[in-house]
Design a protein around this motif. Structure first.
Motif, PDB file in Angstrom:
ATOM      1  N   MET A   1       1.040  -1.010  -0.051  1.00 34.70           N
ATOM      2  CA  MET A   1       0.248  -0.247   0.360  1.00 34.70           C
ATOM      3  C   MET A   1       1.093   0.948   0.204  1.00 34.70           C
ATOM      4  O   MET A   1       2.029   0.908  -0.173  1.00 34.70           O
ATOM      5  CB  MET A   1      -0.596   0.548   1.276  1.00 34.70           C
ATOM      6  CG  MET A   1      -0.463   0.605   2.729  1.00 34.70           C
ATOM      7  SD  MET A   1      -0.696  -0.579   4.368  1.00 34.70           S
ATOM      8  CE  MET A   1      -0.583  -1.871   2.787  1.00 34.70           C
ATOM      9  N   ARG A   2       0.219   2.172  -0.056  1.00 34.53           N
ATOM     10  CA  ARG A   2       0.920   3.774  -0.017  1.00 34.53           C
ATOM     11  C   ARG A   2       0.764   4.091   0.482  1.00 34.53           C
ATOM     12  O   ARG A   2      -0.018   3.900   1.633  1.00 34.53           O
ATOM     13  CB  ARG A   2       0.167   4.030  -1.482  1.00 34.53           C
ATOM     14  CG  ARG A   2       0.592   3.635  -2.639  1.00 34.53           C
ATOM     15  CD  ARG A   2       1.639   3.086  -3.173  1.00 34.53           C
ATOM     16  NE  ARG A   2       3.137   4.604  -2.824  1.00 34.53           N
ATOM     17  CZ  ARG A   2       4.019   3.995  -3.918  1.00 34.53           C
ATOM     18  NH1 ARG A   2       4.242   3.438  -4.940  1.00 34.53           N
ATOM     19  NH2 ARG A   2       4.815   5.388  -3.927  1.00 34.53           N
ATOM     20  N   ALA A   3       1.679   5.071   1.273  1.00 29.60           N
ATOM     21  CA  ALA A   3       1.661   6.521   2.481  1.00 29.60           C
ATOM     22  C   ALA A   3       0.535   7.364   2.606  1.00 29.60           C
ATOM     23  O   ALA A   3      -0.130   7.464   3.632  1.00 29.60           O
ATOM     24  CB  ALA A   3       3.167   6.969   2.850  1.00 29.60           C
ATOM     25  N   MET A   4      -0.204   6.814   1.555  1.00 27.67           N
ATOM     26  CA  MET A   4      -0.698   8.257   1.488  1.00 27.67           C
ATOM     27  C   MET A   4      -2.339   7.076   1.953  1.00 27.67           C
ATOM     28  O   MET A   4      -3.120   8.191   2.808  1.00 27.67           O
ATOM     29  CB  MET A   4      -1.349   8.714   0.240  1.00 27.67           C
ATOM     30  CG  MET A   4      -2.063   9.950  -0.339  1.00 27.67           C
ATOM     31  SD  MET A   4      -2.669  11.384   1.099  1.00 27.67           S
ATOM     32  CE  MET A   4      -1.107  11.964  -0.414  1.00 27.67           C
ATOM     33  N   GLU A   5      -2.293   6.114   1.528  1.00 25.46           N
ATOM     34  CA  GLU A   5      -3.265   5.161   2.079  1.00 25.46           C
ATOM     35  C   GLU A   5      -3.900   5.699   3.772  1.00 25.46           C
ATOM     36  O   GLU A   5      -4.986   5.997   3.798  1.00 25.46           O
ATOM     37  CB  GLU A   5      -3.463   3.868   0.740  1.00 25.46           C
ATOM     38  CG  GLU A   5      -4.946   2.919   2.041  1.00 25.46           C
ATOM     39  CD  GLU A   5      -4.419   1.527   1.283  1.00 25.46           C
ATOM     40  OE1 GLU A   5      -5.666   0.769   1.024  1.00 25.46           O
ATOM     41  OE2 GLU A   5      -3.412   1.671   0.115  1.00 25.46           O
ATOM     42  N   ILE A   6      -2.571   5.259   4.120  1.00 30.59           N
ATOM     43  CA  ILE A   6      -2.270   4.999   5.796  1.00 30.59           C
ATOM     44  C   ILE A   6      -2.578   6.445   6.175  1.00 30.59           C
ATOM     45  O   ILE A   6      -3.695   6.573   7.483  1.00 30.59           O
ATOM     46  CB  ILE A   6      -0.792   4.534   6.422  1.00 30.59           C
ATOM     47  CG1 ILE A   6      -0.706   3.436   5.573  1.00 30.59           C
ATOM     48  CG2 ILE A   6      -0.998   4.810   7.701  1.00 30.59           C
ATOM     49  CD1 ILE A   6       0.091   2.757   5.694  1.00 30.59           C
ATOM     50  N   ALA A   7      -1.930   7.947   5.823  1.00 38.10           N
ATOM     51  CA  ALA A   7      -2.538   9.092   6.177  1.00 38.10           C
ATOM     52  C   ALA A   7      -3.743   9.077   5.850  1.00 38.10           C
ATOM     53  O   ALA A   7      -4.604   9.260   6.611  1.00 38.10           O
ATOM     54  CB  ALA A   7      -1.727  10.106   5.666  1.00 38.10           C
ATOM     55  N   ASP A   8      -4.710   9.388   4.356  1.00 35.67           N
ATOM     56  CA  ASP A   8      -6.348   8.316   5.199  1.00 35.67           C
ATOM     57  C   ASP A   8      -6.638   8.062   6.275  1.00 35.67           C
ATOM     58  O   ASP A   8      -7.962   8.665   6.498  1.00 35.67           O
ATOM     59  CB  ASP A   8      -6.381   8.564   3.551  1.00 35.67           C
ATOM     60  CG  ASP A   8      -5.923  10.022   2.288  1.00 35.67           C
ATOM     61  OD1 ASP A   8      -5.615  10.537   2.802  1.00 35.67           O
ATOM     62  OD2 ASP A   8      -5.982   8.946   1.055  1.00 35.67           O
TER      63      ASP A   8
ATOM     64  N   LEU B   1      -5.708   7.597   8.507  1.00 31.67           N
ATOM     65  CA  LEU B   1      -5.763   7.776  10.120  1.00 31.67           C
ATOM     66  C   LEU B   1      -5.766   9.453  10.173  1.00 31.67           C
ATOM     67  O   LEU B   1      -6.134   9.964  11.213  1.00 31.67           O
ATOM     68  CB  LEU B   1      -4.167   7.895  10.111  1.00 31.67           C
ATOM     69  CG  LEU B   1      -3.591   7.058  10.699  1.00 31.67           C
ATOM     70  CD1 LEU B   1      -1.581   6.898  10.587  1.00 31.67           C
ATOM     71  CD2 LEU B   1      -4.302   6.500  11.813  1.00 31.67           C
ATOM     72  N   HIS B   2      -6.935  10.204   8.659  1.00 30.72           N
ATOM     73  CA  HIS B   2      -7.283  11.014   8.797  1.00 30.72           C
ATOM     74  C   HIS B   2      -6.515  12.459   9.616  1.00 30.72           C
ATOM     75  O   HIS B   2      -6.953  13.599   9.646  1.00 30.72           O
ATOM     76  CB  HIS B   2      -8.617  11.805   9.323  1.00 30.72           C
ATOM     77  CG  HIS B   2      -9.846  10.688   9.168  1.00 30.72           C
ATOM     78  ND1 HIS B   2     -10.550  10.535   8.068  1.00 30.72           N
ATOM     79  CD2 HIS B   2     -10.010   9.445  10.244  1.00 30.72           C
ATOM     80  CE1 HIS B   2     -11.147  10.001   7.901  1.00 30.72           C
ATOM     81  NE2 HIS B   2     -10.853   8.864   9.339  1.00 30.72           N
ATOM     82  N   ALA B   3      -4.679  12.019   8.325  1.00 30.86           N
ATOM     83  CA  ALA B   3      -3.950  12.846   8.923  1.00 30.86           C
ATOM     84  C   ALA B   3      -3.266  13.366   8.099  1.00 30.86           C
ATOM     85  O   ALA B   3      -3.364  12.709   6.117  1.00 30.86           O
ATOM     86  CB  ALA B   3      -3.369  11.728   9.799  1.00 30.86           C
ATOM     87  N   GLU B   4      -2.538  13.946   7.543  1.00 28.68           N
ATOM     88  CA  GLU B   4      -1.475  15.258   6.228  1.00 28.68           C
ATOM     89  C   GLU B   4      -0.554  14.224   6.737  1.00 28.68           C
ATOM     90  O   GLU B   4       0.143  13.703   7.432  1.00 28.68           O
ATOM     91  CB  GLU B   4      -1.383  16.099   6.527  1.00 28.68           C
ATOM     92  CG  GLU B   4      -0.279  16.971   6.047  1.00 28.68           C
ATOM     93  CD  GLU B   4      -0.508  18.471   5.755  1.00 28.68           C
ATOM     94  OE1 GLU B   4       0.773  18.594   5.116  1.00 28.68           O
ATOM     95  OE2 GLU B   4      -0.560  19.297   6.709  1.00 28.68           O
ATOM     96  N   LEU B   5      -0.032  13.997   5.832  1.00 27.65           N
ATOM     97  CA  LEU B   5       1.126  13.011   4.539  1.00 27.65           C
ATOM     98  C   LEU B   5       2.096  14.013   4.619  1.00 27.65           C
ATOM     99  O   LEU B   5       2.261  14.844   3.721  1.00 27.65           O
ATOM    100  CB  LEU B   5       0.863  11.728   3.537  1.00 27.65           C
ATOM    101  CG  LEU B   5       2.624  11.996   3.213  1.00 27.65           C
ATOM    102  CD1 LEU B   5       2.595  10.325   4.329  1.00 27.65           C
ATOM    103  CD2 LEU B   5       1.702  10.388   1.808  1.00 27.65           C
ATOM    104  N   HIS B   6       3.652  13.831   5.138  1.00 31.73           N
ATOM    105  CA  HIS B   6       5.010  15.246   4.587  1.00 31.73           C
ATOM    106  C   HIS B   6       6.118  14.299   4.146  1.00 31.73           C
ATOM    107  O   HIS B   6       6.711  13.049   4.853  1.00 31.73           O
ATOM    108  CB  HIS B   6       5.507  15.046   6.256  1.00 31.73           C
ATOM    109  CG  HIS B   6       4.071  16.471   7.169  1.00 31.73           C
ATOM    110  ND1 HIS B   6       3.646  17.646   6.828  1.00 31.73           N
ATOM    111  CD2 HIS B   6       3.228  16.241   8.233  1.00 31.73           C
ATOM    112  CE1 HIS B   6       3.226  18.450   7.876  1.00 31.73           C
ATOM    113  NE2 HIS B   6       2.482  16.476   8.561  1.00 31.73           N
ATOM    114  N   GLY B   7       5.853  14.855   3.006  1.00 29.17           N
ATOM    115  CA  GLY B   7       7.021  14.333   2.687  1.00 29.17           C
ATOM    116  C   GLY B   7       6.415  12.980   1.652  1.00 29.17           C
ATOM    117  O   GLY B   7       4.772  13.450   0.802  1.00 29.17           O
ATOM    118  N   GLY B   8       7.258  11.842   0.499  1.00 29.12           N
ATOM    119  CA  GLY B   8       6.728  11.390  -0.805  1.00 29.12           C
ATOM    120  C   GLY B   8       6.020   9.996  -0.195  1.00 29.12           C
ATOM    121  O   GLY B   8       5.501   9.795   1.567  1.00 29.12           O
ATOM    122  N   ASP B   9       5.563  10.303  -1.295  1.00 29.54           N
ATOM    123  CA  ASP B   9       3.955   8.754  -0.980  1.00 29.54           C
ATOM    124  C   ASP B   9       4.838   7.269  -1.218  1.00 29.54           C
ATOM    125  O   ASP B   9       4.350   6.374  -2.265  1.00 29.54           O
ATOM    126  CB  ASP B   9       2.854   9.076  -1.924  1.00 29.54           C
ATOM    127  CG  ASP B   9       1.770   7.898  -2.269  1.00 29.54           C
ATOM    128  OD1 ASP B   9       1.231   7.348  -1.013  1.00 29.54           O
ATOM    129  OD2 ASP B   9       1.035   8.022  -2.919  1.00 29.54           O
TER     130      ASP B   9
END
Length: 120
Positions: A1-8, A10-18
């Motif tokens: 999975m991608r980091a953005m999927e995890i951030a979403d 958690l309802h949180a902002e992803l800092h850095g690359g996906d």
């Protein structure tokens, strides 16, 4: 999975690359393509995280903001966020099943993903 999927999740902002996330790891053995968490800030831990691969997603307290080079998500409770990630993305769930010997009332409302064992 991608980091953005995890951030979403958690309802949180992803800092850095996906980055691609394939597994979990610990602060003692940070591996590429893994998710880690740091529940307390320390310069030594920030340096350790920065020395590891940039292909890592760290779940960290707000004090790490801008101090680590890998992708990260800020959480007020990184341990809980990590547990939620493990439960959602890295835990195999058994397929729901209703045992042939179980008695289920015709009026029963059974939720999604529920299992009913024999004799229940």
């Amino acid at each position: 999975m991608r980091a953005m999927e995890i951030a979403d999740f958690l309802h949180a902002e992803l800092h850095g690359g996906d980055v691609e996330v394939e597994k979990t790891s610990t602060l003692d053995g940070i591996e590429a393509h893994s998710v880690i968490f740091a529940k307390k800030y320390s310069e030594a831990l920030a340096e350790k995280i920065n020395a590891a691969s940039r292909d890592v997603l760290a779940i960290v307290v707000p004090e790490y903001d801008g101090k680590i080079r890998c992708s990260y998500v800020i959480s007020n409770n990184p341990r809980l966020s990590f547990i939620r990630i493990v439960t959602e993305f890295f835990t195999d769930r058994p397929a729901p099943v209703i045992s042939p010997s179980a008695y289920v009332s015709p009026e029963a409302k059974i939720g999604v993903g529920v299992s009913i064992g024999s004799g229940c």
